[in-house]
Scaffold this motif. Sequence first.
Motif, short mmCIF file in Angstrom:
data_model
loop_
_atom_site.label_atom_id
_atom_site.label_comp_id
_atom_site.label_asym_id
_atom_site.label_seq_id
_atom_site.Cartn_x
_atom_site.Cartn_y
_atom_site.Cartn_z
N GLY A 76 -54.01 -15.53 73.45
CA GLY A 76 -53.59 -16.63 72.58
C GLY A 76 -54.58 -16.73 71.44
N GLY A 77 -54.54 -17.84 70.74
CA GLY A 77 -55.51 -18.05 69.67
C GLY A 77 -55.36 -17.13 68.48
N ILE A 78 -54.29 -16.30 68.46
CA ILE A 78 -54.13 -15.38 67.32
C ILE A 78 -53.63 -16.11 66.09
CG2 ILE A 78 -53.70 -13.42 68.85
CD1 ILE A 78 -50.75 -13.55 67.98
N GLY A 79 -53.31 -17.39 66.25
CA GLY A 79 -52.82 -18.17 65.13
C GLY A 79 -53.89 -18.69 64.20
N SER A 80 -55.09 -18.15 64.27
CA SER A 80 -56.14 -18.59 63.35
C SER A 80 -55.79 -18.25 61.91
CB SER A 80 -57.48 -17.97 63.75
OG SER A 80 -57.96 -18.57 64.93
N ASP A 81 -55.00 -17.22 61.70
CA ASP A 81 -54.49 -16.92 60.36
C ASP A 81 -53.44 -15.82 60.47
OD1 ASP A 81 -54.15 -17.29 57.67
OD2 ASP A 81 -56.05 -16.39 57.06
N ILE A 82 -52.68 -15.64 59.39
CA ILE A 82 -51.62 -14.63 59.35
C ILE A 82 -51.57 -14.05 57.94
CG2 ILE A 82 -49.87 -16.40 58.87
CD1 ILE A 82 -47.89 -14.69 60.52
N TYR A 83 -51.47 -12.72 57.86
CA TYR A 83 -51.50 -12.05 56.55
C TYR A 83 -50.50 -10.90 56.57
CZ TYR A 83 -53.51 -10.05 52.27
OH TYR A 83 -53.70 -9.59 50.98
N PRO A 84 -49.64 -10.78 55.56
CA PRO A 84 -48.62 -9.73 55.56
C PRO A 84 -49.22 -8.34 55.71
CG PRO A 84 -48.17 -11.33 53.83
CD PRO A 84 -49.54 -11.66 54.36
N VAL A 398 -50.74 -19.50 57.35
CA VAL A 398 -49.56 -19.53 56.48
C VAL A 398 -49.52 -18.24 55.68
CG1 VAL A 398 -48.36 -20.73 54.61
CG2 VAL A 398 -49.71 -22.05 56.28
N ALA A 399 -48.37 -17.60 55.63
CA ALA A 399 -48.18 -16.40 54.81
C ALA A 399 -46.92 -16.58 53.97
CB ALA A 399 -48.06 -15.15 55.68
N ARG A 400 -46.95 -16.04 52.77
CA ARG A 400 -45.78 -16.09 51.91
C ARG A 400 -44.93 -14.85 52.16
NH1 ARG A 400 -45.76 -16.61 45.28
NH2 ARG A 400 -43.76 -17.69 45.11
N VAL A 401 -43.70 -15.06 52.63
CA VAL A 401 -42.80 -13.95 52.92
C VAL A 401 -42.11 -13.49 51.65
CG1 VAL A 401 -40.78 -13.22 54.26
CG2 VAL A 401 -42.46 -14.78 55.27
N ASP A 402 -41.57 -14.44 50.90
CA ASP A 402 -40.96 -14.16 49.60
C ASP A 402 -41.01 -15.46 48.79
OD1 ASP A 402 -38.76 -15.78 50.47
OD2 ASP A 402 -37.81 -14.02 51.36
N HIS A 403 -40.29 -15.49 47.68
CA HIS A 403 -40.39 -16.62 46.77
C HIS A 403 -40.12 -17.96 47.44
CE1 HIS A 403 -40.02 -19.04 43.16
NE2 HIS A 403 -38.82 -19.44 43.56
N ASP A 404 -39.20 -17.99 48.40
CA ASP A 404 -38.83 -19.28 48.98
C ASP A 404 -38.97 -19.35 50.50
OD1 ASP A 404 -36.76 -17.64 49.67
OD2 ASP A 404 -35.18 -18.83 48.73
N THR A 405 -39.71 -18.42 51.10
CA THR A 405 -39.87 -18.41 52.55
C THR A 405 -41.34 -18.27 52.93
OG1 THR A 405 -37.73 -17.31 52.72
CG2 THR A 405 -39.07 -17.39 54.71
N LEU A 406 -41.76 -19.08 53.91
CA LEU A 406 -43.11 -19.03 54.44
C LEU A 406 -43.07 -18.68 55.92
CD1 LEU A 406 -44.52 -22.35 52.90
CD2 LEU A 406 -44.84 -20.01 52.01
N ALA A 407 -44.08 -17.93 56.38
CA ALA A 407 -44.27 -17.69 57.81
C ALA A 407 -45.47 -18.51 58.26
CB ALA A 407 -44.51 -16.21 58.08
#
Length: 451
Positions: A76-84, A398-407
């Motif tokens: 667990g704990g992998i949610g410290s950050d997310i990057y494409p 938080v990562a930006r997937v495209d112009h109007d979508t976030l992961a």
Amino acid sequence: MSPHATDRRRVNRSVATCLPLVLAAALVAAGTAAAAPSGDTAHVIRTATLGDIPLGAFSNALLPGSVDDDRGVDLGGIGSDIYPAGRKGEYWTVTDRGPNGQIKVDGKKRRTFPVPGFDPAIVKIRVSGDRVEVLDAIPVTTSSGKAVTGLPNLRGRDEAPYTYDAKTALPYNPNGLDTEGIVRAGDGSFWLVDEYGPSLIHVSARGEVLTRYVPKGLNLTGTDYPVVEALPSVLLHRKINRGFEGLAQLPCGDLVMALQSPLSLPDANAGDASRTTRLLRFSPKKKAVTAEYAYRFDPVNVVDPSEDDTSELKISSVVAVGGDRLLVEERTDKAARLQLVKLGREADILGGPWDDDTTSPSLEQLADPAAAGVPVLGKRLVVDLGTVSGVPGKIEGVARVDHDTLALINDNDFGMTDGTGAFDAQGRLVDSGIETTVTYVRLPEGVQDRP
């Protein structure tokens, strides 16, 4: 799922052949389909969940013998950050320092590390339907290839570490890292931030710490990797467990680090009451901080209507959205809001009176920094995630997937809770039931590139 069960459910799946077989453990499909809401409001379009992977098997596949007893804890704990990661649905994530909690002993809280051999790891994941799959994992290691661990660095500055039951003291480790934000550079290396120093860490593509940049005057010795005092000394006043948490990479290659909470300057009371924290810009080419910015939180009851404690305000993620613009996540554990800011030259406070810890009142003590002449960053609200149905608590990436979508990805704290009830009489985890999830949110107006 109960960690007491010896027959933890698994479903076989195929993974990249470079992964150890134990990392091909099944992922429980626990995701939920999003309802179809109105198209004029932000809404969840997909949720995917990480299944149960025993932490000992995961860790020992990366560094054999590092964990002798995982006490029933899952990865667990992998949610410290997310990057494409480049391919659709694939991301780099990073664990924090590992399972940890607090137990009161004689009226004082002790920080526990139930799996002290755990080593922070960079984890590559793929969102596939309603599952989060682990594709690869890279242990963060010292120059000699040993685990850095997640244990605190300095006696008297960091919390003292204890065993799972808070009865036995553990050793400090100058190599230890409480890793948080992550970005990947063009050469394949990684940049991470850490809460202990606080520090900025350059890590090779294989996970070796190349350089750890810390505040001037920290005097961290005994590490098995290079340490450079390149950050402003005022950062020595960071709150315990509230160092750097957010990290963004601008198109030019510069990095922006976010201090999770206001500094304890001149003291803890001032830091707890303050709504002003700091962002720092770092040039990998110059190997130096080139700018610093004052960032002002909204009132805590605006960010989270259920909260009245200002000290619960935190920045957990910053995301580059083009040029010198960032999405900044203001949050409590229950709610979060994303603000758009521009890092203009006129807002730079680096090297000025606010970096001098003898300045009185301090930046953190100012009730209205802008009125006092501080060039506070302007901001514009992009989305209040607390009003979006289906977004979990404690979003840290938080990562930006495209112009109007976030992961979005949450930190599930390895299923741990605080207090003596975190483990049963046999020393096995009583799991909180909170899972690691990746949640996609659609923004009807997208992210406009203007504050």
